[in-house]
Design a protein around this motif. Sequence first.
Motif, PDB file in Angstrom:
ATOM      1  N   CYS A  21       0.810  -1.221   0.000  1.00  0.00           N
ATOM      2  CA  CYS A  21       0.000   0.000   0.000  1.00  0.00           C
ATOM      3  C   CYS A  21       0.836   1.260   0.000  1.00  0.00           C
ATOM      4  O   CYS A  21       0.302   2.360  -0.161  1.00  0.00           O
ATOM      5  CB  CYS A  21      -0.924   0.020   1.232  1.00  0.00           C
ATOM      6  N   LEU A  22       2.157   1.130   0.189  1.00  0.00           N
ATOM      7  CA  LEU A  22       2.989   2.322   0.234  1.00  0.00           C
ATOM      8  C   LEU A  22       2.991   3.061  -1.092  1.00  0.00           C
ATOM      9  O   LEU A  22       3.251   4.262  -1.148  1.00  0.00           O
ATOM     10  CB  LEU A  22       4.425   1.952   0.606  1.00  0.00           C
ATOM     11  N   ALA A  23       2.733   2.397  -2.181  1.00  0.00           N
ATOM     12  CA  ALA A  23       2.738   3.068  -3.476  1.00  0.00           C
ATOM     13  C   ALA A  23       1.695   4.153  -3.539  1.00  0.00           C
ATOM     14  O   ALA A  23       1.808   5.103  -4.309  1.00  0.00           O
ATOM     15  CB  ALA A  23       2.505   2.047  -4.597  1.00  0.00           C
ATOM     16  N   GLY A  24       0.656   4.055  -2.755  1.00  0.00           N
ATOM     17  CA  GLY A  24      -0.382   5.082  -2.759  1.00  0.00           C
ATOM     18  C   GLY A  24      -0.308   5.984  -1.559  1.00  0.00           C
ATOM     19  O   GLY A  24      -1.303   6.556  -1.175  1.00  0.00           O
ATOM     20  N   SER A  25       0.864   6.040  -0.896  1.00  0.00           N
ATOM     21  CA  SER A  25       1.013   6.857   0.313  1.00  0.00           C
ATOM     22  C   SER A  25       0.979   8.334  -0.031  1.00  0.00           C
ATOM     23  O   SER A  25       0.994   8.738  -1.184  1.00  0.00           O
ATOM     24  CB  SER A  25       2.323   6.511   1.013  1.00  0.00           C
ATOM     25  N   ALA A  26       0.986   9.171   1.054  1.00  0.00           N
ATOM     26  CA  ALA A  26       0.914  10.625   0.876  1.00  0.00           C
ATOM     27  C   ALA A  26       2.091  11.140   0.073  1.00  0.00           C
ATOM     28  O   ALA A  26       1.960  12.082  -0.683  1.00  0.00           O
ATOM     29  CB  ALA A  26       0.850  11.307   2.241  1.00  0.00           C
ATOM     30  N   ARG A  27       3.291  10.521   0.226  1.00  0.00           N
ATOM     31  CA  ARG A  27       4.464  11.010  -0.505  1.00  0.00           C
ATOM     32  C   ARG A  27       4.274  10.883  -2.004  1.00  0.00           C
ATOM     33  O   ARG A  27       4.699  11.733  -2.765  1.00  0.00           O
ATOM     34  CB  ARG A  27       5.702  10.214  -0.062  1.00  0.00           C
ATOM     35  N   ALA A  28       3.595   9.805  -2.452  1.00  0.00           N
ATOM     36  CA  ALA A  28       3.397   9.602  -3.878  1.00  0.00           C
ATOM     37  C   ALA A  28       2.442  10.628  -4.463  1.00  0.00           C
ATOM     38  O   ALA A  28       2.413  10.832  -5.665  1.00  0.00           O
ATOM     39  CB  ALA A  28       2.882   8.191  -4.128  1.00  0.00           C
ATOM     40  N   GLU A  29       1.639  11.286  -3.626  1.00  0.00           N
ATOM     41  CA  GLU A  29       0.661  12.246  -4.112  1.00  0.00           C
ATOM     42  C   GLU A  29       1.241  13.651  -4.282  1.00  0.00           C
ATOM     43  O   GLU A  29       0.585  14.536  -4.791  1.00  0.00           O
ATOM     44  CB  GLU A  29      -0.525  12.316  -3.136  1.00  0.00           C
ATOM     45  N   LEU A  30       2.466  13.826  -3.854  1.00  0.00           N
ATOM     46  CA  LEU A  30       3.067  15.151  -3.970  1.00  0.00           C
ATOM     47  C   LEU A  30       3.388  15.469  -5.425  1.00  0.00           C
ATOM     48  O   LEU A  30       3.760  14.584  -6.206  1.00  0.00           O
ATOM     49  CB  LEU A  30       4.344  15.218  -3.137  1.00  0.00           C
ATOM     50  N   PRO A  31       3.248  16.746  -5.813  1.00  0.00           N
ATOM     51  CA  PRO A  31       3.624  17.128  -7.181  1.00  0.00           C
ATOM     52  C   PRO A  31       5.122  16.952  -7.403  1.00  0.00           C
ATOM     53  O   PRO A  31       5.890  16.707  -6.480  1.00  0.00           O
ATOM     54  CB  PRO A  31       3.216  18.606  -7.251  1.00  0.00           C
ATOM     55  N   GLU A  32       5.531  17.103  -8.646  1.00  0.00           N
ATOM     56  CA  GLU A  32       6.938  17.028  -9.016  1.00  0.00           C
ATOM     57  C   GLU A  32       7.442  18.444  -9.345  1.00  0.00           C
ATOM     58  O   GLU A  32       6.662  19.313  -9.741  1.00  0.00           O
ATOM     59  CB  GLU A  32       7.119  16.132 -10.248  1.00  0.00           C
ATOM     60  N   PRO A  33       8.757  18.692  -9.217  1.00  0.00           N
ATOM     61  CA  PRO A  33       9.292  19.991  -9.644  1.00  0.00           C
ATOM     62  C   PRO A  33       8.966  20.317 -11.099  1.00  0.00           C
ATOM     63  O   PRO A  33       8.753  21.478 -11.454  1.00  0.00           O
ATOM     64  CB  PRO A  33      10.806  19.827  -9.427  1.00  0.00           C
ATOM     65  N   SER A  34       8.907  19.291 -11.937  1.00  0.00           N
ATOM     66  CA  SER A  34       8.612  19.521 -13.353  1.00  0.00           C
ATOM     67  C   SER A  34       7.186  19.989 -13.584  1.00  0.00           C
ATOM     68  O   SER A  34       6.833  20.387 -14.703  1.00  0.00           O
ATOM     69  CB  SER A  34       8.872  18.243 -14.156  1.00  0.00           C
ATOM     70  N   ASP A  35       6.342  19.968 -12.550  1.00  0.00           N
ATOM     71  CA  ASP A  35       4.974  20.471 -12.692  1.00  0.00           C
ATOM     72  C   ASP A  35       4.910  21.993 -12.596  1.00  0.00           C
ATOM     73  O   ASP A  35       3.839  22.578 -12.767  1.00  0.00           O
ATOM     74  CB  ASP A  35       4.073  19.879 -11.593  1.00  0.00           C
ATOM     75  N   PHE A  36       6.056  22.634 -12.330  1.00  0.00           N
ATOM     76  CA  PHE A  36       6.071  24.077 -12.085  1.00  0.00           C
ATOM     77  C   PHE A  36       7.081  24.776 -12.992  1.00  0.00           C
ATOM     78  O   PHE A  36       8.063  24.176 -13.433  1.00  0.00           O
ATOM     79  CB  PHE A  36       6.444  24.369 -10.622  1.00  0.00           C
ATOM     80  N   SER A  37       6.821  26.040 -13.253  1.00  0.00           N
ATOM     81  CA  SER A  37       7.800  26.911 -13.885  1.00  0.00           C
ATOM     82  C   SER A  37       8.009  28.114 -12.967  1.00  0.00           C
ATOM     83  O   SER A  37       7.055  28.618 -12.357  1.00  0.00           O
ATOM     84  CB  SER A  37       7.326  27.380 -15.267  1.00  0.00           C
ATOM     85  N   VAL A  38       9.234  28.544 -12.847  1.00  0.00           N
ATOM     86  CA  VAL A  38       9.586  29.662 -11.984  1.00  0.00           C
ATOM     87  C   VAL A  38      10.479  30.613 -12.755  1.00  0.00           C
ATOM     88  O   VAL A  38      11.422  30.175 -13.440  1.00  0.00           O
ATOM     89  CB  VAL A  38      10.306  29.182 -10.709  1.00  0.00           C
ATOM     90  N   ALA A  39      10.213  31.895 -12.662  1.00  0.00           N
ATOM     91  CA  ALA A  39      11.045  32.919 -13.299  1.00  0.00           C
ATOM     92  C   ALA A  39      11.410  33.974 -12.263  1.00  0.00           C
ATOM     93  O   ALA A  39      10.536  34.476 -11.543  1.00  0.00           O
ATOM     94  CB  ALA A  39      10.305  33.565 -14.476  1.00  0.00           C
TER      95      ALA A  39
END
Length: 442
Positions: A21-39
Amino acid sequence: MFDAPYRSRLLPLSVLLASPCLAGSARAELPEPSDFSVAWHVTDESGEKVRGMTERDHRQFLNRARCQCGQQVGADIRMTRPPADLAQQLQAMIGQECAVAETMLKGEHRRCGQLAVELVATYVQGIGAAFHPVFLAHGVALTTFSRRTDDPDALLAGGCDGAGEAGLWLCKPGENAHPNCQESDFFVAPDDALSRLSGIAPLAFDYEPPLTQPTDLSVEPGNGAVLLRWELPSAGDIAGFRVLCEEAEGGAAAGHAFAPPDLTAEHDGTHYFTAGNLCGDQPFSTVRLEPAAITDPGTCGNGVLEAGEACDDGPDNDPGGLCDPDCRLRVGPGLHALAWDHVCSAHVDFSEDSVVVGGLTNGTAYNFVLVSYDLAGNPRAFARVVTATPDSSLPDLLPTADEGCGCATNRDGHGLFAMSLGTLFLMLRRRARPRRASSTCP
């Protein structure tokens, strides 16, 4: 190397097999850095964004003067790949080791300032923020309630000192009783390899003057000019030099006209910056700081200007310096403050050990100060003043116009030239006989 938030993904295989069940834990639900752009953006004195930061800006734009003046850094944050649930809350922070500081309140780092605490839907639309440069070096004090970078009541745990890298941190508060993020809730860290690949690069800041100094400064007068020499340190963080001067009687600037550095231009490493030159006594933005501890209060030489002192350069107080051991000025206040109208040479490369300064009036005594600065433009005056009086009976130090004079004409009509000793030697060798240097150049 992965930071703690990413190491948590690398679980031992035995744990994965025992806990499917760890595959569906809270950590897996976090976004990735690639989901964002920063300037990142350079701002003007009003805090308005002027231009995007270049790669060079990332390395050497943020110096002590910009921090003291509160020249804010602009940030545009956008989520480019939103999840299905737009009602999740995300926190954006600025600083160093934000993930560690959230849970280790008594450690080296303090909690970071918050740029934004918004729902995912707001990040999808895009968030524009700006922050004082001091947030890069220090977090908020333990006694402060507000952590928002735009809140004037936020209290910072330090001032415009230190050097390093800092940047954007993003987290999603976990499903627990804590309203703020825990270390495992962070999914963007500026020093993480994945964040760098996603364009969320950190910002370098340098709020410290050069640590090393040249030695053995001397001056030789000539006809309308002087030659300054010094010994270079074997190694150090000096990027270049400027010579500052004043009339020894009265402390007036010598009348040279060198353009000061532009507030928002890309810094090319050929200027130095002080708060007095950049913003005077009107900072662009301010923050509240915890009172700094003063070593030996009321003592001349502690580096803090206190009642009854005209100056205090700390370890640079010197009988022959700008500030003497009794905290009295030996030069005019403008020269001591490294005011830009006292600059009387162009940029001198860090590898040079001499310079000729022209455009001087014969018969007038001048004080000269050598100022070194690092790549970020933090200056440090060499703790010794040298004095010389040019005279028409002395040898010419400047080449004449027909020898390829590279001088410029300043606002008072005096020829202005600065050159290395090696170049000067080659020019002098080409002369068939001694000649007076031209006072102006076409």
